[in-house]
Design a protein around this motif. Structure first.
Motif, mmCIF file in Angstrom:
data_model
loop_
_atom_site.group_PDB
_atom_site.id
_atom_site.type_symbol
_atom_site.label_atom_id
_atom_site.label_comp_id
_atom_site.label_asym_id
_atom_site.label_seq_id
_atom_site.Cartn_x
_atom_site.Cartn_y
_atom_site.Cartn_z
ATOM 1 N N LEU A 252 40.591 108.563 94.720
ATOM 2 C CA LEU A 252 39.948 109.533 95.600
ATOM 3 C C LEU A 252 40.841 110.735 95.877
ATOM 4 C CD1 LEU A 252 38.370 107.018 98.135
ATOM 5 C CD2 LEU A 252 37.152 108.416 96.430
ATOM 6 N N ASP A 253 42.007 110.791 95.208
ATOM 7 C CA ASP A 253 42.975 111.876 95.347
ATOM 8 C C ASP A 253 43.585 111.941 96.746
ATOM 9 O OD1 ASP A 253 44.453 113.810 94.011
ATOM 10 O OD2 ASP A 253 43.129 115.447 94.618
ATOM 11 N N ILE A 254 43.791 110.760 97.341
ATOM 12 C CA ILE A 254 44.466 110.641 98.631
ATOM 13 C C ILE A 254 45.883 110.138 98.353
ATOM 14 C CG2 ILE A 254 44.499 109.451 100.860
ATOM 15 C CD1 ILE A 254 41.411 109.162 100.531
ATOM 16 N N ALA A 255 46.879 110.861 98.820
ATOM 17 C CA ALA A 255 48.266 110.487 98.564
ATOM 18 C C ALA A 255 48.570 109.115 99.166
ATOM 19 C CB ALA A 255 49.217 111.534 99.148
ATOM 20 N N THR A 256 49.139 108.232 98.366
ATOM 21 C CA THR A 256 49.475 106.881 98.800
ATOM 22 C C THR A 256 50.490 106.294 97.834
ATOM 23 O OG1 THR A 256 48.545 104.730 99.424
ATOM 24 C CG2 THR A 256 47.592 105.798 97.487
ATOM 25 N N THR A 257 50.996 105.119 98.162
ATOM 26 C CA THR A 257 51.831 104.414 97.190
ATOM 27 C C THR A 257 50.937 103.980 96.038
ATOM 28 O OG1 THR A 257 51.491 102.280 98.280
ATOM 29 C CG2 THR A 257 53.448 103.551 98.934
ATOM 30 N N ARG A 258 51.574 103.687 94.898
ATOM 31 C CA ARG A 258 50.836 103.206 93.729
ATOM 32 C C ARG A 258 51.246 101.764 93.463
ATOM 33 N NH1 ARG A 258 48.928 106.815 90.039
ATOM 34 N NH2 ARG A 258 47.778 104.967 89.360
ATOM 35 N N ALA A 259 50.274 100.942 93.144
ATOM 36 C CA ALA A 259 50.527 99.529 92.871
ATOM 37 C C ALA A 259 50.943 99.355 91.413
ATOM 38 C CB ALA A 259 49.276 98.715 93.158
ATOM 39 N N LEU A 260 52.115 98.759 91.189
ATOM 40 C CA LEU A 260 52.583 98.481 89.833
ATOM 41 C C LEU A 260 52.147 97.081 89.393
ATOM 42 C CD1 LEU A 260 54.232 99.139 87.292
ATOM 43 C CD2 LEU A 260 56.233 98.225 88.484
ATOM 44 N N CYS A 261 52.390 96.085 90.242
ATOM 45 C CA CYS A 261 52.017 94.722 89.849
ATOM 46 C C CYS A 261 52.007 93.793 91.049
ATOM 47 C CB CYS A 261 52.970 94.177 88.787
ATOM 48 S SG CYS A 261 54.651 93.909 89.338
ATOM 49 N N ILE A 262 51.359 92.663 90.843
ATOM 50 C CA ILE A 262 51.410 91.556 91.798
ATOM 51 C C ILE A 262 51.990 90.367 91.053
ATOM 52 C CG2 ILE A 262 50.121 89.920 93.213
ATOM 53 C CD1 ILE A 262 47.949 92.037 93.533
ATOM 54 N N VAL A 263 52.997 89.753 91.666
ATOM 55 C CA VAL A 263 53.567 88.510 91.154
ATOM 56 C C VAL A 263 53.250 87.426 92.174
ATOM 57 C CG1 VAL A 263 55.680 87.309 90.494
ATOM 58 C CG2 VAL A 263 55.409 89.731 89.935
ATOM 59 N N GLY A 264 52.563 86.391 91.729
ATOM 60 C CA GLY A 264 52.271 85.263 92.594
ATOM 61 C C GLY A 264 53.414 84.261 92.566
ATOM 62 N N THR A 265 53.457 83.393 93.569
ATOM 63 C CA THR A 265 54.509 82.370 93.635
ATOM 64 C C THR A 265 53.884 81.028 94.014
ATOM 65 O OG1 THR A 265 55.055 82.492 95.992
ATOM 66 C CG2 THR A 265 56.052 84.157 94.560
#
Length: 179
Positions: A146-159
């Protein structure tokens, strides 16, 4: 040469001095596994596609293994919380692994969320649960779309770690990037 050697760390935040952070290493987790990887976000730090299948990917992005040339830290800051100004806030479950300079000379923070206790956890366990990391991953990418500045998600690692909230839940670590 591993696909991670292309990451050019330039940890300028750590040069500010310990008034602004506390050196903090991630806590190891049990049996990390990849839940999701965002290939578009990986390109922001010039991370090669071959990195995703590398045996060390889940180790680096769970905090079980650290990159060379990093200075992991929990940031200290102030701001408004619950309608009141607070002089000392900080990263309670977030950890700045380091800052990477890409081929466009842009500086990107690499941050783990849910990698354990920091000096600013205020009695919490510093962990994250899978459901909330999935929600943040999806929301951050939707906001970006939506062109709203935010962090970007690279990955999720589960445990395989159990995290106690309202009930016992599966643990997870979200890796996010920010310019």
């Amino acid at each position: 040469m591993t696909p991670f050697e292309c990451l050019k760390f330039d940890n300028i935040f750590s040069e500010l001095g310990n008034t602004y952070y506390s050196t903090t290493f991630p806590e190891a987790c049990n049996a990390p596994y990849i839940v999701s990887v965002n290939r578009n976000t990986a390109s922001l730090i010039d991370l090669k596609q071959s990195a995703f299948g590398h045996t060390d990917f889940k180790k680096y992005f769970s905090g079980n293994k650290t990159f060379d040339k990093i200075n992991p830290l929990a940031m200290l800051y102030s701001g408004h919380q619950f309608g009141h100004y607070v002089e000392q806030l900080g990263d309670g479950r977030a950890l700045l692994l380091g800052q990477v300079r890409n081929s466009n000379n842009e500086l990107w923070d690499i941050q783990l969320k849910g990698a354990g206790v920091t000096p600013y956890s205020r009695g919490g366990d510093g962990r994250a649960v899978l459901r909330s990391t999935i929600r943040e991953y999806l929301c951050s990418e939707a906001m970006h779309g939506l062109d709203i500045a935010t962090t970007r998600a690279l990955c999720i690692v589960g445990t395989d770690d159990h995290v106690y909230r309202e009930s016992i839940e599966s643990g997870a670590i979200l890796t996010r990037l920010a310019p």
